[in-house]
Design a protein around this motif. Sequence first.
Motif, PDB file in Angstrom:
ATOM      1  N   GLN A  11      34.772  57.614  37.955  1.00 45.30           N
ATOM      2  CA  GLN A  11      35.811  57.274  38.931  1.00 45.30           C
ATOM      3  C   GLN A  11      35.228  57.230  40.346  1.00 45.30           C
ATOM      4  O   GLN A  11      35.570  56.359  41.145  1.00 45.30           O
ATOM      5  N   SER A  12      34.325  58.163  40.642  1.00 47.20           N
ATOM      6  CA  SER A  12      33.726  58.211  41.983  1.00 47.20           C
ATOM      7  C   SER A  12      32.915  56.947  42.242  1.00 47.20           C
ATOM      8  O   SER A  12      33.073  56.287  43.282  1.00 47.20           O
ATOM      9  N   LEU A  31      35.267  54.013  42.641  1.00 43.55           N
ATOM     10  CA  LEU A  31      36.046  54.005  43.894  1.00 43.55           C
ATOM     11  C   LEU A  31      35.176  53.516  45.055  1.00 43.55           C
ATOM     12  O   LEU A  31      35.622  52.705  45.880  1.00 43.55           O
ATOM     13  N   ILE A  86      33.549  57.170  52.073  1.00 40.96           N
ATOM     14  CA  ILE A  86      34.050  57.527  50.739  1.00 40.96           C
ATOM     15  C   ILE A  86      32.853  57.873  49.843  1.00 40.96           C
ATOM     16  O   ILE A  86      32.029  57.013  49.537  1.00 40.96           O
ATOM     17  N   ILE A 103      35.602  60.408  44.273  1.00 33.47           N
ATOM     18  CA  ILE A 103      37.042  60.225  44.036  1.00 33.47           C
ATOM     19  C   ILE A 103      37.855  61.274  44.808  1.00 33.47           C
ATOM     20  O   ILE A 103      39.013  61.059  45.140  1.00 33.47           O
ATOM     21  N   ILE A 122      39.795  60.296  47.962  1.00 35.04           N
ATOM     22  CA  ILE A 122      40.846  59.281  47.848  1.00 35.04           C
ATOM     23  C   ILE A 122      41.954  59.467  48.896  1.00 35.04           C
ATOM     24  O   ILE A 122      42.540  58.502  49.382  1.00 35.04           O
ATOM     25  N   TYR A 125      43.309  54.897  38.875  1.00 31.84           N
ATOM     26  CA  TYR A 125      43.297  56.308  39.231  1.00 31.84           C
ATOM     27  C   TYR A 125      44.693  56.740  39.697  1.00 31.84           C
ATOM     28  O   TYR A 125      45.226  56.182  40.652  1.00 31.84           O
ATOM     29  N   THR A 146      45.352  53.668  42.196  1.00 36.91           N
ATOM     30  CA  THR A 146      44.267  52.941  42.852  1.00 36.91           C
ATOM     31  C   THR A 146      43.488  52.211  41.760  1.00 36.91           C
ATOM     32  O   THR A 146      43.049  52.836  40.791  1.00 36.91           O
ATOM     33  N   ILE A 152      40.581  51.137  40.425  1.00 32.66           N
ATOM     34  CA  ILE A 152      39.139  51.298  40.633  1.00 32.66           C
ATOM     35  C   ILE A 152      38.289  50.412  39.719  1.00 32.66           C
ATOM     36  O   ILE A 152      37.070  50.419  39.839  1.00 32.66           O
ATOM     37  N   VAL A 198      44.823  49.634  46.764  1.00 29.75           N
ATOM     38  CA  VAL A 198      44.458  50.992  47.177  1.00 29.75           C
ATOM     39  C   VAL A 198      45.723  51.840  47.265  1.00 29.75           C
ATOM     40  O   VAL A 198      46.669  51.482  47.981  1.00 29.75           O
ATOM     41  N   ARG A 199      45.769  52.936  46.529  1.00 31.35           N
ATOM     42  CA  ARG A 199      46.882  53.904  46.594  1.00 31.35           C
ATOM     43  C   ARG A 199      48.244  53.183  46.629  1.00 31.35           C
ATOM     44  O   ARG A 199      49.039  53.346  47.542  1.00 31.35           O
TER      45      ARG A 199
END
Length: 434
Positions: free
Chosen positions: A22-23, A26, A54, A57, A60, A265, A288, A290, A298-299
Motif C-alpha cells: 500500500q505504501s 500510494l 508522502i 501509507i 495518508i 485503501y 484512496t 492506490i 484521493v481520499r
Amino acid sequence: MTQNYFDPAIELASRDYLHALQSARLIKMVENCYNNVPFYKKKFDEIGLLPGDIHSIDDITKLPFTVKQDLRDNYPFGLFAVSREKLQRIHASSGTTGKQTVVGYTKHDIDVWAHGAARAIAAAGGKKDDYIHVSYGYGLFTGGLGLHYGAELLGATVIPVSSGNTKRQMQILQDFGSDFLCCTPSYAMYIGESLKEAGIDSSKLPLRAGIFGAEAWSENMRREIEKSLNIKAYDIYGLSEIAGPGVAYECSEQTGMHICEDFFYPEVVDPKTLQPLPDGQYGELVFTCIGKEALPLVRYRTRDITALSHEKCACGRTLVKMLKPKGRSDDMLIIRGVNVFPSQVEHVILSLGMEPNYQIVVDRINNLDVMTVKIEMSESMLSDSVRRVEDQENKLKAAMHDTLGISAKIKLVEPHSLPRSEGKAVRVIDNREI
Ligand code: DLL
C-alpha cells in the motif's frame, strides 16, 4: 467449510506485506495525481504538499479529501490522469440528482476491477464450471459489466441477461440451470416472489448462491431472500467512482465484506470532524485508489456509513472488513429534527414478520414533517378481520416509534400495489419543498 480464494497471495497476505504494498502504491499514485491531474496539483499546492512528503501509507492523512462535487465540477473527464488513447471504457454513476458522475478506466483498471469481482464470486463459492446469471443492468451502470468481467476472469460461464423481463429471467434460471444469480437484493426479492406466483419450486432449481449489492439491505432481508430462492445470499459492495462491484465482498462467514485494500485503501472518518475513527466505530467510508491509472481518486468521501474490522476472519482472509453499510449520509432523512435511515424502517417491518415491500413518503403539512410508511400486506392478511389488520398497524406504529424516536403514520396497502424495482429500489418519496 472449504474456503475459496481467487488471489490467495493477496487475500491471505500478512499485514506487513500489505502495508509495504500500500505504501509503495500510494507514493506512485500521489506522483501520478500531481503530475497528471491539474485539479490535484492545485489542491496539493494550496496546502504546500509535495509528492516527496508522502513516505508510506501512514502519511495518508496529510492528503486532502475529494468529494462527488469535485467530479461534477470537472464533468465529464476533467479528473482523468491519462490521455484518450489509454482509456478503454467509460461508465457513469446512477445518481438521481445533478449531473451524473463520469468515470474512466484503462485496460489495467478494468483488470483491477475484474479482480475484485472475481474474488467476490470465488468467495461466495463460485467455480470455473458454474453458470453465473448476471441480472444487474448492463450499460453505463457498473453492475452488469462488473460481474461479467469478474466471472470471465474466474473462468466461469457468464449468462449476461441484464435486468428486467422477469419471465425470461425465470425461464433462464430453469432452462439453463444458473448456479449463481447476481442482481440487486430488491430484484432478488421480486424474482423470488415471481417464482412463487408462477408455481415454480425454487428448491428444484440448481441455483446455489446469489451475489447481491448496489443498495443497502438488512440481515432480515438476507434471510427472506435465502428462504424464497433457497440459496446462500452474499453481499457485494462497490461504487463507480472507485471501480464498480467488487470493491468489497463477503466470504463464507457473512460477517462483513473484505475490502480489496491492495487497490482501494479504506478509512472511516467522522463525517463532521473528518478525523479517522478506530475499528468498530461507524462513520463515513473514504477510499484512496492506490492501484488505478485513469481516475486515481484521493481520499474520496463515499457518504456510505459503515465501520471497519481488522479482526481475524475465520475464512483466513487478512483483508480488512467493512460492516454492512447502514445507509448513506445523504439518504438520511431528517424528520422533525431526527435522523432517520430507510434501513431502520426496513428493520422494523421485517422484525414484525412482514416483507420488505414498503415506501416512505414524507410531507410537510402545516410546517410539520409527516412521515407515512406504506407497507404491503401479505395475501394471507387480506382475509384477516379489520381488527387484526388494525392490530398489526398499531404494532408497527409502536415499533417505529421505539426504533426511530419519532411517530410515523402506517398505511397497510394491498399486496403488489407498490412499484417493484429491477435495479436499485426507490424507497423514499420526499414531497417536502425545503
Ligand atoms: O452500485 C456498484 C455496484 C453494482 C455494487 C452491483 C454492487 C453490485 P453506483 O451506482 O456508483 O455503483 O452506486 C454506489 O451504491 O456508494 C452505496 O451507497 C450503494 N451500494 C453499493 N453496494 C452496496 C452494498 C454501484 N452492498 C452506491 N450495500 C454506494 C449497501 C451499497 N450499499
